[in-house]
Scaffold this motif. Structure first.
Motif, mmCIF file in Angstrom:
data_model
loop_
_atom_site.group_PDB
_atom_site.id
_atom_site.type_symbol
_atom_site.label_atom_id
_atom_site.label_comp_id
_atom_site.label_asym_id
_atom_site.label_seq_id
_atom_site.Cartn_x
_atom_site.Cartn_y
_atom_site.Cartn_z
ATOM 1 N N VAL A 125 0.831 -1.213 0.000
ATOM 2 C CA VAL A 125 0.000 0.000 0.000
ATOM 3 C C VAL A 125 0.866 1.264 0.000
ATOM 4 C CG1 VAL A 125 -1.791 -1.273 1.214
ATOM 5 C CG2 VAL A 125 -0.323 0.266 2.504
ATOM 6 N N LEU A 150 -4.329 5.873 -4.494
ATOM 7 C CA LEU A 150 -4.169 4.419 -4.539
ATOM 8 C C LEU A 150 -3.322 3.951 -3.371
ATOM 9 C CD1 LEU A 150 -3.325 3.676 -8.285
ATOM 10 C CD2 LEU A 150 -5.508 3.425 -7.134
ATOM 11 N N PHE A 151 -2.287 4.755 -3.050
ATOM 12 C CA PHE A 151 -1.303 4.348 -2.060
ATOM 13 C C PHE A 151 -1.413 5.203 -0.814
ATOM 14 C CE2 PHE A 151 0.476 3.041 -6.128
ATOM 15 C CZ PHE A 151 0.852 1.735 -5.851
ATOM 16 N N ARG A 152 -1.074 4.583 0.315
ATOM 17 C CA ARG A 152 -1.065 5.326 1.557
ATOM 18 C C ARG A 152 -0.105 6.495 1.460
ATOM 19 N NH1 ARG A 152 -0.992 4.727 7.384
ATOM 20 N NH2 ARG A 152 -1.190 6.910 7.956
#
Lengths: 259, 252
Positions: B36, B249-251
């Motif tokens: 993530v 989309l990503f942390r």
């Protein structure tokens, strides 16, 4: 950092963790809102959402006003919602444990998967039971297509039955198809405007909680994939089968991962 | 069959090589929630950095924030090894020593968003370490220093602890930090700005090669005061902005 820390007290109570999976748009968030609306007065609830692109689901649930906003948390999935609920469940486990700690004791935590496809199911290491959600608007034939969630989730919900007249779907036939695919496991035709169906859903959660607390409920793995065909390398007839709890590993079948 | 309660510890009679530990820790399939994360790439692209500059972005990190990460990991490893070597420290003392290293890292990491993300990722490593090396004094001490919702340790400190517990040497640890950062960017690139997937691995090797000149000096660090203090302010600004977005989309 340490000087500010306090020793952790006794471990928080372990909630009943229920996963909610199913394709995009079938009503997973709405189903969770329905469960919260039906049970928030009698049970202590928490929600984790797994969104693919946004925290839309968490915001929808917070704005629905069915639960304190702080009890609804979103985790990112790095565009791999199926990985985050099945293979590397670390971020979801941490989120559930945080929620159980911050609102100790919780009775039930509902974990919503990112809307994915028919093959995404939860790891039994993350959830105690899982609901797979289809809807009549997705087509009356979807239940016949099978797959691990449809066939072996603890509960299959056929959602939005109130829309059936508008999309030309025969609900009893779709439910019958689903029951055939599930070999008798429970199927629930649900509409949030049908009070009787909502009460059946609430009763299912209550019953599961009783079994969970009694220690008589064992999490089941629906399996990672649908029944599928392996070509016989020896040129024989091949083999149609499904992977189940007694699953074996196929020699030479590569491990599959997303990152 | 119930495998969930039977973690196996490596037998002491068969010590693992640093190469093996490196491979496991660098593997994206390691279950610590790493998928993530994008090592700041998504924040950078969202912030307007052209995709063509990603190889340069990787090299820029090698010369700035990655030196801080690697130096922190090495010092944390040193503290953990020293503290458990002859039983000089109790777990509480070792936890204090690790917290000192953590503070040195935090002082060199001005973005709160970056610090939060590192501490969150570290919890995945803590979970892994608590299963694989539960009895190791440094792992016990790191758990004392990680008490959510209170303070938790940063990822480089946890990597140092795991290096001490698993027997990863300091130079390998530096190379691991460099490689992991670059490879995280390369993997995230394929989701954010898809291209021929055979190309980014070349950028990763270039980043690792660029780090070689620092490896010996970084691996020799023993004091938190000596951890490099290079920053990447624009990248930190992107990370702060990203932490407030609702579409990602990503942390981080």
């Amino acid at each position: 950092m340490l000087e500010n820390s306090t020793p952790s007290s006794s471990a928080p109570a372990r909630s009943l963790r229920i996963g909610v999976a199913g394709p995009v748009g079938t009503g997973k968030s709405s189903l969770i809102a329905t469960v919260c609306r039906a049970l928030a007065a009698e049970l202590r609830l928490g929600v984790i959402t797994n969104d693919i692109y946004t925290d839309e689901d968490a915001r929808f649930l917070r704005s629905a006003g069915v639960l304190e906003p702080e009890r609804i948390r979103a985790v990112e999935t790095g565009a791999c919602p199926h990985t985050a609920i099945r293979d590397d469940i670390t971020v979801n486990l941490l989120a559930v444990e945080d929620l159980e700690r911050d609102f100790n004791p919780l009775d039930v935590v509902l974990i919503e998967s990112g809307g994915d496809n028919l093959t995404a199911t939860f790891s039994p290491a993350l959830v105690d039971a899982q609901i797979f959600v289809l809807d009549v608007a997705g087509g009356g034939d979807v239940a016949r297509k099978g797959g691990p969630g449809i066939a072996r989730a603890d509960l299959l919900v056929v959602n939005k039955t109130d829309l059936a007249p508008y999309v030309g779907v025969d609900v009893p036939a779709m439910v019958a198809d689903a029951e055939t695919a599930r070999e008798g496991r429970q199927v629930l035709a649900l509409s949030r405007s049908d009070a009787a169906s909502v009460e059946t859903l609430a009763a299912w959660v209550r019953g599961l909680l009783v079994e969970h607390r009694a220690g008589t409920h064992t999490p089941q793995d629906p399996g990672p994939m649908a029944p599928h065909f392996h070509a016989d390398e020896e040129g024989g007839p091949g083999l149609l089968h499904s992977h189940d709890e007694t699953e074996h590993v196929h020699d030479g079948e590569p491990a599959h991962t997303h990152h | 069959m119930n495998l969930s309660t039977t973690p196996l510890s490596p037998p002491l009679s068969a010590p693992l090589s640093s190469a093996t530990i490196s491979m496991m820790l660098a593997d994206a399939r390691l279950p610590v929630g790493g998928h993530v994360h994008s090592a700041g790439l998504e924040p950078a692209l969202s912030g307007g950095m052209p995709a063509a500059q990603v190889p340069g972005y990787m090299l820029g990190r090698v010369r700035t924030v990655t030196l801080v990460e690697a130096g922190t990991a090495v010092v944390a490893r040193h503290v953990a090894v020293q503290g458990t070597g002859q039983g000089v420290f109790g777990a509480a003392q070792l936890a204090v020593a690790l917290a000192t290293v953590d503070r040195a890292w935090a002082a060199r990491t001005p973005s709160r968003a970056v610090r939060d993300v590192s501490r969150s990722l570290a919890r995945g490593y803590q979970r892994l370490a608590g299963t694989l090396w539960a009895e190791h004094p440094a792992v016990v001490a790191s758990a004392l220093g990680s008490t959510p919702p209170g303070p938790t340790l940063s990822r480089p400190v946890l990597l140092g602890v795991i290096a001490a517990a698993a027997g990863l040497d300091a130079e390998s640890l530096v190379r691991l930090v460099v490689y992991d950062d670059a490879q995280t960017i390369a993997a995230a690139m394929l989701k954010l700005e898809p291209l021929d997937p055979a190309i980014p691995p070349g950028w990763v090797l270039a980043a690792c090669a660029a780090a070689e000149e620092f490896v010996t000096d970084l691996a020799a660090l023993t004091s938190a005061d000596a951890i490099p203090a290079w920053g990447a302010p624009e990248s930190e600004g992107w990370a702060e902005a990203h932490s407030r977005t609702t579409q990602r989309l990503f942390r981080a």
